[in-house]
Every structure is written in C-alpha cells, then in structure tokens.
Motif scaffolding. Structure first.
Motif: not given
Length: 214
Positions: A26-30
């Motif tokens: 995701l944009r803010d979470v991996q």
C-alpha cells in the motif's frame, strides 16, 4: 453423505496445511504475511480487502480498533502499522487464522495486536472503529446477529467500515443496518464492491437518521 465441506469460517479447518505468502503493498504500509489453506483468500490479497485498506479512513475517535473476521490479518496488521499506539483486536472463529495473525504480528514487530476468538474480547471493551470484509457466506441470520452485536460496541463518535460485494447484497445489507438504527452510508463503489460507513445507534433522545444508499 460425506463430511461437510470445510469453510474459512470453520473453527478448525480440515484442509491440509499449505502455507504461502501474500505481499501487502500500500502507499503507506508494506507487509509480507504468511497464509495457509483453510483461511479466507490465502493466495492473494482479496480485492474487497484492498478497497477497504486503500479507502477506509483512520478513526476520528480515540480508542481500540476491531478487525472482525480477521483471517490471516491483512486488515488488523495494516491498521496496527498505521496506529502503533493503538490496540487492534483481530477476531475470528478460525483458530488457524488466529495463529497466522499472531505469527505475522510477531514477524512485523507489531505488539499492539491481540488475536483471539470473539468470546475472549472482554465485555467492557469498546471500539473507536471496526473494519471488516464480513463473511457474507455464513448466511444472513448469522451475519446480522454478528454485526448487531459488534456494532453495538462502537464508541460514541466511532464508525464501522464494511466492504461488501454488490452482487452479494451490499445494498440490502445497508438498508437492513439503517432499519436497525445504525446510520449507514456508502462511501464509494469500486471493482464491484461497496464500502459502507456505519455509525452507532442514536440515543433514545436523538432518533437515527441514516441517509440512503442509492
């Protein structure tokens, strides 16, 4: 007749273990999450779950979060990553799924996740937000009972965010929730899924006035 088919909402899935990995990007979470047979969507991040993770907002109120029907944990662990100072409850009836959430939380270093059976959540716990890709296939009666129970535990000012396929009854579910006094609105429709926002029941002195879904 043979043994009944085992579903991801079985307490102890009968399917032989076949572990794998799903990458959540995701944009803010991996996250790299371990999965297994006998849990929901073990081979990939489900489209509805992705819609929820990309578009459901963080809570307005302070308080614990709930991932209802957590599976191997993509929702719980994503929001635990976004709010590391907040307790996230990952609830499921599937023991294999709960073991995976615990393993994945440990690997990700997220000590703010509690994975447990529904009955293990203390009665006094209330939630600032509830997130769920609910198990529609358990049947309408079971689903309604489950949602009514957990939505009643939202804090004032809290919200639930549910992602449901249109062809599996998202609009009729929204109508039912409104009829039960939980003001429900559609935030968006994407890839055949509706993202619903559900507010707590109004107090007796403030009648519910949920908007329609069309």
């Amino acid at each position: 007749m043979g043994e009944p088919r085992q579903h991801y909402f079985s307490a102890t899935p009968g399917a032989a273990s076949r572990r794998g990995t799903v990458r959540v990007r995701l944009r803010d979470v991996q996250l790299d999450l371990v999965t297994d047979s006998g849990v929901f969507s073990p081979g990939r991040l489900d489209t509805g779950t992705r819609v929820l993770l990309e578009h459901a907002p963080l809570p307005d109120a302070d308080g614990d979060l709930l991932d209802l029907g957590c599976g191997y944990g993509p929702i719980a662990l994503t929001f635990a990553s976004r709010r590391k100072d907040t307790r996230v409850w990952a609830v499921d009836v599937n023991e294999r799924a709960l073991d995976l959430v615990r393993e994945n939380a440990g690997t990700a270093g997220l000590d703010n996740v509690t994975a447990c059976l529904p009955a293990a959540v203390p009665d006094g716990v209330r939630f600032a937000a509830l997130y769920s890709n609910p198990p529609i296939r358990v049947g309408k009666a079971v689903l309604h009972e489950m949602l009514a129970h957990w939505l009643s535990r939202l804090l004032p000012g809290g919200s639930a965010y549910l992602v449901v396929q249109k062809h599996l009854g998202s609009d009729s579910l929204a109508r039912w929730l409104n009829e039960q006094g939980f003001p429900t609105t559609r935030l968006l429709s994407q890839h055949g899924y509706r993202l619903l926002q559900v507010r707590p029941r109004a107090t007796a002195s403030t009648p519910a006035s949920g908007t329609g879904t069309e």
